[in-house]
Enzyme design. Structure first.
Site, PDB file in Angstrom:
ATOM      1  N   ARG A  97       0.800  -1.218   0.000  1.00 48.65           N
ATOM      2  CA  ARG A  97       0.000   0.000   0.000  1.00 48.65           C
ATOM      3  C   ARG A  97       0.835   1.272   0.000  1.00 48.65           C
ATOM      4  O   ARG A  97       0.385   2.296  -0.477  1.00 48.65           O
ATOM      5  CB  ARG A  97      -0.933  -0.004   1.222  1.00 48.65           C
ATOM      6  CG  ARG A  97      -0.178   0.010   2.553  1.00 48.65           C
ATOM      7  CD  ARG A  97      -1.025  -0.528   3.690  1.00 48.65           C
ATOM      8  NE  ARG A  97      -0.303  -0.457   4.972  1.00 48.65           N
ATOM      9  CZ  ARG A  97       0.583  -1.345   5.388  1.00 48.65           C
ATOM     10  NH1 ARG A  97       0.864  -2.386   4.641  1.00 48.65           N
ATOM     11  NH2 ARG A  97       1.182  -1.202   6.544  1.00 48.65           N
TER      12      ARG A  97
ATOM     13  N   LYS B 155      11.867   5.865   5.549  1.00 52.37           N
ATOM     14  CA  LYS B 155      10.612   6.179   4.878  1.00 52.37           C
ATOM     15  C   LYS B 155      10.559   7.637   4.456  1.00 52.37           C
ATOM     16  O   LYS B 155      10.158   7.962   3.340  1.00 52.37           O
ATOM     17  CB  LYS B 155       9.429   5.889   5.807  1.00 52.37           C
ATOM     18  CG  LYS B 155       9.087   4.426   5.916  1.00 52.37           C
ATOM     19  CD  LYS B 155       7.743   4.259   6.629  1.00 52.37           C
ATOM     20  CE  LYS B 155       7.369   2.798   6.723  1.00 52.37           C
ATOM     21  NZ  LYS B 155       6.068   2.593   7.365  1.00 52.37           N
TER      22      LYS B 155
ATOM     23  N   CYS C  17      -9.869  15.506  23.175  1.00 55.23           N
ATOM     24  CA  CYS C  17     -11.140  15.841  23.817  1.00 55.23           C
ATOM     25  C   CYS C  17     -12.040  14.627  23.963  1.00 55.23           C
ATOM     26  O   CYS C  17     -12.843  14.545  24.885  1.00 55.23           O
ATOM     27  CB  CYS C  17     -11.882  16.918  23.015  1.00 55.23           C
ATOM     28  SG  CYS C  17     -11.284  18.597  23.302  1.00 55.23           S
TER      29      CYS C  17
ATOM     30  N   CYS D 243      -3.371 -12.126  36.806  1.00 55.40           N
ATOM     31  CA  CYS D 243      -3.747 -13.507  37.091  1.00 55.40           C
ATOM     32  C   CYS D 243      -4.325 -14.221  35.876  1.00 55.40           C
ATOM     33  O   CYS D 243      -4.192 -15.430  35.734  1.00 55.40           O
ATOM     34  CB  CYS D 243      -4.720 -13.568  38.262  1.00 55.40           C
ATOM     35  SG  CYS D 243      -6.000 -12.322  38.165  1.00 55.40           S
TER      36      CYS D 243
ATOM     37  N   CYS E   3     -11.896  18.970  28.845  1.00 57.21           N
ATOM     38  CA  CYS E   3     -10.688  18.317  28.339  1.00 57.21           C
ATOM     39  C   CYS E   3      -9.478  18.829  29.109  1.00 57.21           C
ATOM     40  O   CYS E   3      -9.210  20.029  29.136  1.00 57.21           O
ATOM     41  CB  CYS E   3     -10.519  18.602  26.856  1.00 57.21           C
ATOM     42  SG  CYS E   3      -8.984  17.942  26.161  1.00 57.21           S
TER      43      CYS E   3
END
Lengths: 609, 325
Positions: A11, A24, A113, A125, A388
């Site tokens: 891709r 990259k 937010c 556990c 926020c």
């Protein structure tokens, strides 16, 4: 700072096979210049969290477009963009799903937010004693067994490596994971196998309480699985160049060629032993410093085999190498098409930002199954969340035992982990109680080191109930207040960290953690609670579920956007989209997306276009 | 190193397994295999088509044949990232040839080649070589003809068209009778879609369509009829055509018994003037198209039926089912 991998090439089309291993950023720049030679592109092969990328750096830009693959970096950039006052276009994809969001300080929500799913963690556990899913076995195999055998031995590890060996009392405290002097690889391997899959299980079974309401596991000993001596010989020498470490493979030398096959218990056991043997014989230098790498074939084989034997023991279905690799490596599935769609949408939003077309900003969601005929759904951004703690500087509250809890725990669990602060500075009033940085004087560093090991109430500037701590990060220009409230007891199961941070989005405090945390979810940012789509006369209502905010005082509830894909039950961190479209309304042009509070009738309408 | 399955030609090679790992995790090995055996004909190298080609080549389609004898123009350079910025390389070569050269680079396992000649000259025998035909801008007559041929072949040939103007895009899909498996509560239910041909679809009277069908559908039909009536090369319209187009709109709306206001002037103007594609829209529409073709050829995933529209102005990507059923 990433380099190119083969699996990117399906891709990430600016890269070719010949670029594998290269930067990259650099290769992308060169590729683009080929078809657009006259653009000014600068490539930085570096970590975006580096100090050189400070507020001044970000201020140079008119817009920032993120293509990051982890939550930590996204939060960091979010804060820098807020500090610099630069609009941010965020995005993410997972398979067929994707989204693009726009964040402009003061005008829209910032990236933080709304709650984002933090990496999934499991109770200790569950991993060490009572697994019920295959992923638990993978985490055990990767973060406990693999780490113990091949990683840093000095690290804390919950794996039981001691045996009460009645025949040899001097070896009672022996760490079974260490190879004995006279022991050959095969013997060592079998000993490890028997200990972790046999002895440890028998030991666990002796505690009846644990198994009262649970299915009991079965201990597995090598003699039962591979009874014939010949069966657990080393595999045939592979014909591949065995000095080439990257071609080392246990499964291959055993004749198991298809990574999509699910091996039998016997085959898994053989792979386990063979992989262990190959590590010891061919990769001795790595032992003691190895960390799991999904692109390391032998590591993946070992973890797969170990997880499968454990799964067999607990009656959990076994999985193929291909599947195991995906789980252990937190691999996110990805294709070129969705990425192309999202990339196009990012550019469209970026153009709007550059044109200052404020009212036209959209959050766009790309779904696999159409919702009300739509594959691409635009929604108007919300206003900033007044609660926020990042962009509205809302204070938080920390419930903690101030007599017992050390400052170090606060720094690790709360400041760095939950709050995503990179270079924290912690103050009590005007007193600095902790900082990090390269330019600190030695005595300061020593002082802070001492502070870390002190309980809160024992700090030079004692932190007790009612104290307000200030946490800052200059690079992120982030500042946040934490009100400390003393609490004596915490529930081991529900609050294993021994402290509770309030005022954050629910996601960040509700999960009982952890142990071996699996790695960060990668490219997908979006959230994952189910939404339903229902129809009223002339509206679409995408019901967005909210967790109840424990803060009675705060007016605005924190909303989670969600879309649940009932067709993709395995979708890990993807958005899920409710497929329950129901009766499609033929009405209006003015379709509205309505955000509904679960526990309130407060509706906030967002206009769909 | 990731081991693939080495036995038999039927299995994926180690190279394929490594390269396609991330997508195999979505659609599985079988679907990937089917893709690698599929052959596509692509006509008309527009910016959107080029995006589409990139997507299916990266995905590992078996082969792609490109058809476009037009020479490279400046406009092509501005929307087509397969055209290198190098005069020397472009001299005398067709769009298809130039794109073919660049496309091969994206995936050495895909066979990319060029077919010369006119799309409208293709017959059934040639089309039989393909599992799907994808047409970028072409006249309605040509599209209709090709679709018709595809439907008459005994072999199933999927048919797609795509057209982007200004910042809008339209995709048409014809999979004839498409059978697929859908999971409904643990059961595997066999479902069947009956796709109308292009001719049948556009012939559905407008007043019989649901009232909320996007105005873009109608606007594209008006432009399409206009180009046909005027004998224009598809895409060769200008702002000056607006009054003729408005007149045609009036006639069509009357004939179809719908209100002219369903097709706003503003939208028609945009489509008439904006014959140059908008690159981000090419990426979006090319992406959706890529996904649809992959679904149809791999047999995995619910295909869309039968039109898809995108308009950057409102940001919606909408599926419309235009059929008389």
């Amino acid at each position: 700072m990433d380099t190119i991998e083969v699996s990117n090439l399906n891709r990430q089309f600016l890269f070719r096979q010949c670029h594998v291993g290269q930067s990259k950023a650099k290769v992308a720049r060169e590729a683009v210049l080929k078809f657009r030679p006259n653009i000014n592109i600068t490539a930085h092969h570096a970590n975006v969290k580096n100090s050189e990328f400070n507020v001044d750096f970000f201020k140079q830009f008119n817009v920032v477009l993120n293509g990051l693959d982890n939550l930590d970096a996204r939060r960091h950039v979010n804060r820098l963009c807020l500090a610099a006052g630069v609009p941010l276009v965020e995005s993410g994809t997972t398979g067929f799903l994707g989204q693009v969001t726009v964040h402009v300080k003061g005008q829209t929500e910032c990236y933080e937010c709304q709650p984002k799913p933090t990496p999934k963690t499991y109770p200790v556990c569950t991993i060490t004693s009572t697994p019920t899913k295959f992923v638990h076995c993978i985490v055990w195999a990767k973060d406990l067994l693999f780490a113990k055998l091949f990683g840093d031995r000095t690290q804390d590890n919950d794996l039981n490596v001691h045996s009460a060996d009645a025949t040899n009392s001097s070896k009672n405290n022996e760490d079974i994971s260490v190879q004995r002097d006279d022991e050959d690889c095969e013997k060592y391997g079998k000993r490890i196998y028997d200990h972790v899959f046999g002895y440890n299980i028998d030991l666990a079974l002796s505690n009846e309480e644990t198994w009262k309401n649970r299915n009991k596991p079965k201990p597995i000993y090598i003699k039962d699985v591979l009874p014939e001596p010949g069966m657990h010989q080393n595999g045939t020498n592979n014909t591949l160049d065995i000095t080439d470490k990257s071609s080392l493979s246990a499964m291959h030398s055993l004749g198991l060629m298809n990574p999509q096959d699910t091996w039998t218990l016997a085959e898994n056991s053989k792979v386990f032993l063979e992989a262990l043997s190959l590590f010891l014989k061919k990769r001795e230098k790595d032992i003691g410093s190895l960390s799991f790498d999904k692109d390391d074939q032998l590591s993946v084989e070992f973890v797969t085999a170990a997880a499968n034997v454990r799964a067999a023991s607990f009656g959990i279905p076994m999985h193929s190498l291909f599947e195991s690799k995906g789980i252990a490596g937190n691999i996110v599935h990805a294709i070129a098409t969705t990425n192309a769609v999202i990339a196009g949408l990012i550019v469209i939003e970026a153009i709007k930002v550059l044109k200052n077309a404020a009212n036209s900003f959209r959050m766009t969601y790309c779904v696999e199954h159409p919702l009300k005929k739509m594959l691409l759904m635009p929604v108007e951004p919300f206003e900033p969340n007044k609660s926020c703690y990042v962009c509205s500087e809302m204070p938080l509250t920390l419930e903690v035992n101030t007599h017992k809890t050390k400052l170090r725990e606060i720094v690790e669990k709360i400041v760095k982990n939950k709050l995503g602060v990179n270079l924290p500075i912690i103050m009590h009033g005007s007193t600095l109680i902790f900082e990090t940085g390269d330019d600190l004087e030695e005595d300061m560093v020593a002082n802070y080191a001492l502070n870390l090991e002190k309980a809160l109430c024992d700090l030079p500037s004692p932190v007790t109930s009612g104290t307000v701590l200030t946490v800052e990060d200059f690079q992120q220009e982030f500042t946040c207040s934490i009100n400390i409230t003393h609490r004596e007891e915490f529930d081991d199961e529900k609050e294993p960290e021994g402290m509770v941070l309030l005022g954050l989005t629910p996601d960040l405090y509700e999960k009982p953690s952890k142990v071996a945390t699996t790695e960060e979810s990668t490219s997908m940012a979006p959230q994952e609670k189910p939404a339903t789509v229902s129809d009223s006369d002339d509206e679409i209502e995408i019901v967005v579920l909210e967790e109840s905010n424990r803060f009675a005082g705060s007016k605005r509830k924190l909303v989670e956007t969600s879309i649940t894909n009932s067709h993709d039950p395995k979708g890990k961190d993807g958005i899920n989209v409710a497929n329950d479209v129901g009766k499609l309304d033929d009405g209006h042009d003015d379709e509205v997306v309505v955000m509904k509070a679960c526990n309130e009738d407060v509706r906030k309408k967002a206009k769909l276009v | 190193m990731v081991l693939g399955v080495i036995m038999g030609k039927e299995e994926l090679t180690a190279q394929e397994t490594a390269l396609y790992d991330r997508q195999i995790r979505i659609w599985g090995v079988d679907a990937q295999r089917r893709l690698s055996k599929s052959h596509i004909l692509v006509a008309g190298m527009t910016g959107t088509i080029v995006e589409f080609c990139k997507n299916i080549v990266l995905a590992g389609i078996g082969s792609v044949v490109l058809l476009d004898d037009r020479l490279v123009t400046r406009e092509a350079l501005s929307v087509n990232f397969l055209v290198p910025n190098d005069e020397e390389k472009l001299k005398g070569r067709s769009l298809a040839e130039v794109c073919c050269n660049s496309l091969k680079d994206f995936n050495s396992m895909v066979h990319v080649s060029v077919e010369k000649g006119d799309l409208s000259a293709l017959d059934g025998e040639i089309l039989d070589k393909f599992d799907a035909v994808v047409i970028g801008r072409a006249s309605f007559a040509t599209k209709k003809t090709i679709d018709g041929i595809c439907r008459k072949r005994s072999k199933k040939i999927a048919f797609f068209t795509v057209d982007c103007r200004d910042s809008c895009g339209e995709i048409f899909v014809d999979l004839q009778n498409y059978v697929y498996n859908q999971k409904k509560n643990d059961d595997n239910v066999e479902c069947q879609f009956h796709y109308p041909s292009l001719e049948e679809a556009v012939a559905v009277p407008w007043n019989r369509l649901p009232k909320n069908v996007t105005k873009l559908y109608f606007a594209m039909r008006v432009i399409e009829r206009f180009e046909a009536a005027e004998g224009r090369i598809p895409g060769e319209t200008t702002a000056a055509d607006i009054s003729s187009v408005q007149q045609l709109r009036g006639e069509l709306c009357k004939a179809n018994s719908i209100n002219e206001s369903r097709i706003p002037d503003e939208l028609l103007k945009r489509l008439l003037e904006g014959t140059r594609e908008h690159p981000p829209v090419c990426a979006i529409v090319g992406g959706i198209l890529g996904q649809e073709v992959i679904k149809a050829l791999s047999g995995k995933g619910n295909p869309l039926k039968n039109f898809f529209f995108f308009d950057a102005k409102d940001g919606k990507g909408i599926i419309e089912d235009i059929s008389s059923l």
